[in-house]
Write a protein that holds these residues in place. Structure first.
Motif, PDB file in Angstrom:
ATOM      1  N   PRO A 128      12.953  47.246  66.832  1.00 59.24           N
ATOM      2  CA  PRO A 128      13.012  45.786  67.487  1.00 59.24           C
ATOM      3  C   PRO A 128      14.481  45.007  67.659  1.00 59.24           C
ATOM      4  N   THR A 129      15.073  44.283  68.531  1.00 53.40           N
ATOM      5  CA  THR A 129      16.391  43.993  68.490  1.00 53.40           C
ATOM      6  C   THR A 129      16.495  42.318  68.336  1.00 53.40           C
ATOM      7  N   THR A 130      15.160  41.543  68.004  1.00 51.01           N
ATOM      8  CA  THR A 130      14.762  40.373  67.544  1.00 51.01           C
ATOM      9  C   THR A 130      13.946  39.868  67.430  1.00 51.01           C
ATOM     10  N   GLY A 131      13.119  38.713  66.511  1.00 44.97           N
ATOM     11  CA  GLY A 131      12.096  37.972  66.346  1.00 44.97           C
ATOM     12  C   GLY A 131      12.361  38.486  64.816  1.00 44.97           C
ATOM     13  N   VAL A 132      10.874  38.179  64.207  1.00 42.68           N
ATOM     14  CA  VAL A 132      10.348  38.678  62.790  1.00 42.68           C
ATOM     15  C   VAL A 132       9.119  38.860  62.854  1.00 42.68           C
ATOM     16  N   LYS A 133       9.646  39.537  61.092  1.00 44.84           N
ATOM     17  CA  LYS A 133       7.310  39.980  61.039  1.00 44.84           C
ATOM     18  C   LYS A 133       7.276  39.875  59.872  1.00 44.84           C
ATOM     19  N   ALA A 134       6.030  38.563  59.913  1.00 45.53           N
ATOM     20  CA  ALA A 134       6.140  38.131  58.246  1.00 45.53           C
ATOM     21  C   ALA A 134       4.711  37.739  57.898  1.00 45.53           C
ATOM     22  N   SER A 135       4.402  38.233  56.430  1.00 46.47           N
ATOM     23  CA  SER A 135       2.706  38.266  56.072  1.00 46.47           C
ATOM     24  C   SER A 135       2.674  37.483  54.540  1.00 46.47           C
ATOM     25  N   PHE A 136       2.121  36.324  54.247  1.00 39.94           N
ATOM     26  CA  PHE A 136       1.150  36.216  53.297  1.00 39.94           C
ATOM     27  C   PHE A 136       0.017  36.373  52.759  1.00 39.94           C
ATOM     28  N   ARG A 137      -0.112  36.670  51.603  1.00 35.87           N
ATOM     29  CA  ARG A 137      -1.238  36.933  51.308  1.00 35.87           C
ATOM     30  C   ARG A 137      -1.787  36.989  49.833  1.00 35.87           C
ATOM     31  N   GLY A 138      -3.657  36.031  49.663  1.00 37.71           N
ATOM     32  CA  GLY A 138      -3.377  35.670  48.655  1.00 37.71           C
ATOM     33  C   GLY A 138      -4.874  36.279  47.935  1.00 37.71           C
ATOM     34  N   GLU A 139      -4.952  36.763  46.943  1.00 35.98           N
ATOM     35  CA  GLU A 139      -6.323  36.553  46.633  1.00 35.98           C
ATOM     36  C   GLU A 139      -6.995  36.698  45.463  1.00 35.98           C
ATOM     37  N   TYR A 140      -7.945  36.168  45.233  1.00 31.96           N
ATOM     38  CA  TYR A 140      -8.716  36.432  43.652  1.00 31.96           C
ATOM     39  C   TYR A 140      -9.321  37.611  43.760  1.00 31.96           C
ATOM     40  N   VAL A 141      -9.723  38.405  42.838  1.00 30.08           N
ATOM     41  CA  VAL A 141     -10.159  39.875  42.659  1.00 30.08           C
ATOM     42  C   VAL A 141     -10.873  39.679  41.299  1.00 30.08           C
ATOM     43  N   MET A 142     -12.551  40.228  41.905  1.00 31.44           N
ATOM     44  CA  MET A 142     -13.293  39.870  40.433  1.00 31.44           C
ATOM     45  C   MET A 142     -14.013  40.875  40.710  1.00 31.44           C
TER      46      MET A 142
END
Length: 313
Positions: A135-149
């Motif tokens: 790629p030449t422009t732009g963003v790739k972003a991620s957020f993850r939240g989890e509760y593991v049991m």
């Protein structure tokens, strides 16, 4: 060998079905079903099976290998914003085990039995890049939240603790000229619990240049072997310089720095600082990037070689 497909309206109106099969040394089967309503919202279900082997290291010395197997199922709600941002929230069920190739520590023997885990999760993903490869422009972003049991009323409940796990990944493309693109990036992750540790498949792992891994918390790091470092707190900064040298031929300079430890104190200790560097030559083919990389780090001072053929699924 990879087979994949996408199907519309085969299991109901406004439905989509995505499936892919990875036949290799480390196989994976995955299918996702979405039932859309309201244009941007959907209810989804996902099933997945994978098994793969990962070597373990004491610094730069390989000392064992783990064989991980996981059967997963998920139900979730999905919503798209302007076709660039996706929000998901739902519940995962996992039936997981891992085995040592060489039995070094007998306390790990219970891990060879399958056990059940439940995860409540939410994710937010954004992708504004002009193209998925080089790629030449732009963003790739991620957020993850989890509760593991741990759900099994056996050894897993005693060895593993309920854990809240958060991770953030951000990569940006800044064009410097028609042929040069600066690509800074960041990954940060933290595990919160009263005592104990999360199941091993929810630890953060650093190493290799594989862009997409079977486990979301496994992150590429230049100059390290595939998942050479495990931990519960991770912080990584990345910097790449991409050059389009001729038509579909590219060269990238790579630099990563950070750490992955079991406590914040250890994470920010200078003795645990890891820095990697490398160079990649690639061709943007119709099957995806064909790349040859040379890299090293302060953990692995010798030169390492990585080959990539096509897209990752």
């Amino acid at each position: 060998f990879v087979l994949g497909g996408a199907f519309r309206n085969v299991l109901g109106r406004n439905s989509k079905l995505f499936a892919d099969l990875n036949i290799a040394i480390n196989p994976r089967i995955r299918a996702t079903y979405l039932l859309g309503f309201g244009g941007k919202a959907a209810l989804g279900a996902k099933i997945e099976f994978y098994t793969f082997k990962v070597s373990t290291y004491n610094k730069d010395v390989k000392d064992n290998k783990y064989d991980m197997t996981n059967y997963k199922g998920a139900m979730f709600f999905s919503y798209n914003f302007r076709n660039m941002v996706n929000f998901q929230a739902g519940f995962d069920y996992e039936y997981f085990r891992f085995r040592q190739e060489i039995v070094i520590d007998s306390t790990f023997l219970p891990f060879e039995k399958f056990s059940s885990y439940g995860n409540v999760f939410l994710t937010l993903n954004a992708d504004t890049r002009d193209r998925p490869t080089y790629p030449t422009t732009g963003v790739k972003a991620s957020f993850r939240g989890e509760y593991v049991m741990p759900l099994s009323k056996a050894w897993a409940e005693n060895l593993f603790a309920n854990s809240a796990i958060f991770s953030l990944e951000f990569d940006q493309n800044i064009p410097l000229s028609r042929r040069f693109v600066l690509q800074p990036g960041l990954f940060a992750g933290a595990t919160l619990n009263n005592n104990g540790s999360p199941p091993i498949q929810h630890l953060f792992g650093l190493g290799g240049l594989t862009p997409d891994n079977y486990i979301e918390t496994f992150v590429p790091f230049t100059g390290l072997h595939f998942i050479q470092e495990f931990g519960t707190y991770a912080l990584v900064g990345r910097l790449k310089l991409q050059a389009n040298v001729y038509k579909k031929i590219y060269v990238k300079l790579l630099a990563d720095a950070g750490g992955n430890e079991d406590s914040l104190e250890e994470l920010f200790s200078s003795r645990n600082f890891t820095a990697g560097y490398g160079i990649t030559a690639g061709y943007d083919s119709f099957i995806g990037p064909l790349e040859l990389s040379f890299m090293g780090s302060n953990i692995n001072p010798g030169m390492m070689v990585f080959l990539n053929f096509g897209y990752w699924f």
